[in-house]
Design an enzyme around this catalytic site. Structure first.
Site, mmCIF file in Angstrom:
data_model
loop_
_atom_site.group_PDB
_atom_site.id
_atom_site.type_symbol
_atom_site.label_atom_id
_atom_site.label_comp_id
_atom_site.label_asym_id
_atom_site.label_seq_id
_atom_site.Cartn_x
_atom_site.Cartn_y
_atom_site.Cartn_z
ATOM 1 N N HIS A 309 0.846 -1.191 0.000
ATOM 2 C CA HIS A 309 0.000 0.000 0.000
ATOM 3 C C HIS A 309 0.874 1.230 0.000
ATOM 4 O O HIS A 309 1.923 1.238 0.651
ATOM 5 C CB HIS A 309 -0.929 0.018 1.230
ATOM 6 N N ASP A 367 -7.963 -5.233 0.047
ATOM 7 C CA ASP A 367 -8.527 -5.882 -1.133
ATOM 8 C C ASP A 367 -8.146 -7.344 -1.257
ATOM 9 O O ASP A 367 -8.807 -8.089 -1.973
ATOM 10 C CB ASP A 367 -8.140 -5.100 -2.393
HETATM 11 N N1 CMC Z 1 4.370 -7.405 -5.046
HETATM 12 C C1 CMC Z 1 5.711 -7.390 -5.179
HETATM 13 N N2 CMC Z 1 6.482 -6.306 -4.990
HETATM 14 C C2 CMC Z 1 5.871 -5.172 -4.644
HETATM 15 C C3 CMC Z 1 4.466 -5.107 -4.479
HETATM 16 C C4 CMC Z 1 3.718 -6.273 -4.685
HETATM 17 N N3 CMC Z 1 2.394 -6.270 -4.544
HETATM 18 N N4 CMC Z 1 4.118 -3.849 -4.134
HETATM 19 C C5 CMC Z 1 5.247 -3.144 -4.091
HETATM 20 N N5 CMC Z 1 6.299 -3.941 -4.402
HETATM 21 C C6 CMC Z 1 7.725 -3.557 -4.402
HETATM 22 C C7 CMC Z 1 8.072 -2.756 -5.654
HETATM 23 O O1 CMC Z 1 8.539 -3.573 -6.695
HETATM 24 C C8 CMC Z 1 9.133 -1.814 -5.135
HETATM 25 O O2 CMC Z 1 10.343 -2.523 -5.082
HETATM 26 P P1 CMC Z 1 11.744 -1.742 -5.284
HETATM 27 O O3 CMC Z 1 11.863 -0.808 -4.120
HETATM 28 O O4 CMC Z 1 12.761 -2.848 -5.259
HETATM 29 O O5 CMC Z 1 11.661 -1.033 -6.586
HETATM 30 C C9 CMC Z 1 8.699 -1.524 -3.693
HETATM 31 O O6 CMC Z 1 7.908 -2.668 -3.289
HETATM 32 C C10 CMC Z 1 7.859 -0.272 -3.538
HETATM 33 O O7 CMC Z 1 6.801 -0.316 -4.498
HETATM 34 P P2 CMC Z 1 6.146 0.981 -5.146
HETATM 35 O O8 CMC Z 1 5.431 0.582 -6.386
HETATM 36 O O9 CMC Z 1 7.176 2.060 -5.255
HETATM 37 O O10 CMC Z 1 5.148 1.378 -3.997
HETATM 38 P P3 CMC Z 1 3.896 2.325 -4.173
HETATM 39 O O11 CMC Z 1 3.664 2.899 -2.841
HETATM 40 O O12 CMC Z 1 4.062 3.249 -5.312
HETATM 41 O O13 CMC Z 1 2.749 1.278 -4.595
HETATM 42 C C11 CMC Z 1 0.896 -0.167 -4.567
HETATM 43 C C12 CMC Z 1 1.739 0.854 -3.783
HETATM 44 C C13 CMC Z 1 -0.383 -0.463 -3.791
HETATM 45 C C14 CMC Z 1 0.487 0.442 -5.932
HETATM 46 C C15 CMC Z 1 1.738 -1.441 -4.776
HETATM 47 O O14 CMC Z 1 2.106 -1.996 -3.535
HETATM 48 C C16 CMC Z 1 1.010 -2.477 -5.630
HETATM 49 O O15 CMC Z 1 1.073 -2.408 -6.875
HETATM 50 N N6 CMC Z 1 0.309 -3.473 -4.978
HETATM 51 C C17 CMC Z 1 -0.470 -4.447 -5.686
HETATM 52 C C18 CMC Z 1 -1.786 -3.819 -6.078
HETATM 53 C C19 CMC Z 1 -2.723 -3.669 -4.914
HETATM 54 O O16 CMC Z 1 -2.940 -4.609 -4.148
HETATM 55 N N7 CMC Z 1 -3.352 -2.471 -4.835
HETATM 56 C C20 CMC Z 1 -4.412 -2.218 -3.845
HETATM 57 C C21 CMC Z 1 -4.092 -1.187 -2.846
HETATM 58 S S1 CMC Z 1 -5.306 -1.212 -1.522
HETATM 59 C C22 CMC Z 1 -6.740 -0.642 -2.231
HETATM 60 C C23 CMC Z 1 -6.753 0.824 -2.392
HETATM 61 O O17 CMC Z 1 -6.634 1.540 -1.379
HETATM 62 O O18 CMC Z 1 -6.931 1.256 -3.551
#
Ligand code: CMC
Length: 428
Positions: A309, A367
């Site tokens: 998240h 989710d």
């Molecule tokens: N699986 C594997 N690796 C992950 C994941 C994941 N689900 N989420 C983040 N990472 C890794 C990512 O590769 C990155 O690694 P590095 O630092 O080596 O580059 C690190 O963790 C940070 O990720 P980020 O994309 O910079 O983090 P963010 O804060 O921009 O993204 C997120 C948050 C929710 C978009 C992301 O965790 C994600 O894509 N999760 C899966 C989708 C998901 O479940 N979304 C629902 C969120 S809850 C409902 C809502 O409130 O909308």
């Protein structure tokens, strides 16, 4: 909100120093008020993804992602989810206080008087392919509500806004249910105003003209909790979309349709659907490690859906509550041994013990569990995000109304760091 402190920004040796006010809210970090930055310095700030930017002031929802705190109007989500129903929480989000019994009765009655759809709007549906994704139908039909309510379109009029808010909250479950019925080829089921909000939603989804639907109280409670937990979440992507769309004076139906569009993405509300699809793709407990390895591989775009998240870095308090509901529902329906549920619970266990996920603070989010619960309730995967949209509509309209009522409100107009070609001439 008087400035408590001043931040001094030095633009480099021999250059001028700028003073910017620092504002304090009631909770959370202080913010540097940069509104005069460009006028004072000719500089913009650069913050793609808004990781350090407060886009507005708001009195609706507060999140402390490090501590796993979520408050609606100051009340912890754990208390609201266990002591209130969705209508009370909706009233709270819109009005700032929990309703008295009389206020609740009045509010419920206002919502009930708008549950039906105009028959022309129902005909609009037949223009969609039967296999249209429910979110595609929602985007179109909710936007199309704009064509039906000319009586209350003046967004500067508080009564018009209230009327539109009631309409949106009341009609979203009906639209969600007809999107589902259309997809499966069943007749639309009209709302029943003798039922409460959540019972009626289930009735419109699952009753048929041939068979009455008698909701199981555990299922009603579970869906009501899903609605409460998804009702608002501060300035997330879809809420920011609604605010940005609304900042131009666009009508509320168009704004909520824009919010639905944004919510659909798999990084946001589409995650619950993407999570269930991922579980299907994994298929068997024996393949979990393979997928965990893929999620960790930098060269593989695969992510474990339902994990991580942007804001919650220790735990998502909504996930804790949804996890509890998940087990209640699986127990009630005797589904603990279902292949996909076993797989989900094992994936949760393995990921929670894995160093990569621990180090990057990637925990199951709401989710992950809401997808599992909805599947157990018999809701098809393609409907998950539409149900999220139904819940989030309350937050969207509360935030939209707050924005329009704010005397400081301006059209949202971010600037950019231009990296394209410098000025050049077209060859003669
Ligand atoms: N699986 C594997 N690796 C992950 C994941 C994941 N689900 N989420 C983040 N990472 C890794 C990512 O590769 C990155 O690694 P590095 O630092 O080596 O580059 C690190 O963790 C940070 O990720 P980020 O994309 O910079 O983090 P963010 O804060 O921009 O993204 C997120 C948050 C929710 C978009 C992301 O965790 C994600 O894509 N999760 C899966 C989708 C998901 O479940 N979304 C629902 C969120 S809850 C409902 C809502 O409130 O909308």
């Amino acid at each position: 909100m008087p400035p408590q402190n001043i931040a001094t920004l030095s633009l480099g040796e021999g250059k001028k120093t700028i003073e910017l006010p620092v504002l304090s809210g009631n909770e959370g970090p202080d913010v540097v008020d940069i509104r005069s930055l460009y006028a004072q310095s000719g500089l913009f700030t650069y913050d793609p993804g808004f990781v350090s930017t407060a886009s507005c002031k708001s009195a609706i929802t507060f999140i402390d992602g490090d501590k796993g705190i979520l408050l609606y109007r100051g009340y912890p989500i754990e208390q609201l989810a266990t002591r209130c129903d969705f209508m009370e929480v909706s009233y709270l989000l819109l009005n700032g206080e929990l309703p008295t019994p009389d206020q609740k009765a009045q509010f419920v009655s206002s919502i009930r008087s708008h549950t039906m759809l105009h028959e022309q709007l129902i005909k609009f549906l037949s223009g969609f392919r039967r296999d249209a994704h429910p979110m595609a139908v929602m985007v179109g039909v909710v936007g199309a509500l704009s064509a039906f309510y000319h009586d209350a379109m003046d967004v500067s009029d508080a009564q018009h806004r209230e009327q539109s808010i009631f309409r949106l909250i009341a009609k979203l479950p009906t639209i969600t249910a007809i999107a589902y019925k259309y997809n499966i080829g069943q007749p639309f089921i009209y709302p029943r105003n003798d039922l409460d909000f959540t019972e009626n939603f289930l009735h419109m989804m699952f009753a048929t003209p041939a068979e009455k639907y008698t909701p199981n109280p555990v299922i009603v409670k579970a869906l009501d909790r899903i609605l409460i937990l998804h009702a608002d979440h501060e300035q997330n992507a879809s809420t920011s979309t609604v605010r940005l769309a609304g900042s131009s004076g666009a009508n509320p139906f168009a704004c909520i349709s824009a919010g639905i569009t944004c919510l659909w993405g798999p990084a946001h509300g589409g995650a619950n659907e993407a999570c269930l699809n991922m579980l299907e793709q994994i298929g068997d407990v024996s393949r979990i490690n393979e997928y965990i390895a893929r999620a960790k591989d930098k060269n593989d775009p695969f992510r474990l859906m339902g994990f991580g998240h942007r804001v919650y870095k220790n735990f998502d308090p909504r996930a804790t509550l949804m996890r509890e509901t998940c087990h209640e529902v699986l127990d009630e329906l005797g589904l603990h041994n279902d292949r996909l549920f076993k797989l989900a619970l094992e994936l949760e266990r393995i990921a929670l013990e894995d160093d990569y996920f621990i180090e990057k603070k990637l925990y199951p989010n709401v989710d992950f569990y809401s997808g599992i619960v909805q599947r157990a309730l018999g809701i098809p995967t393609s409907m998950f995000t539409a149900i999220f949209a139904t819940a989030r509509t309350v937050g969207w309209v509360a935030q939209w109304n707050e924005m329009i009522s704010d005397p400081e409100q301006k059209i949202g107009r971010p600037r950019q760091l231009y990296v394209g070609a410098p000025r050049r001439d077209v060859p003669k």
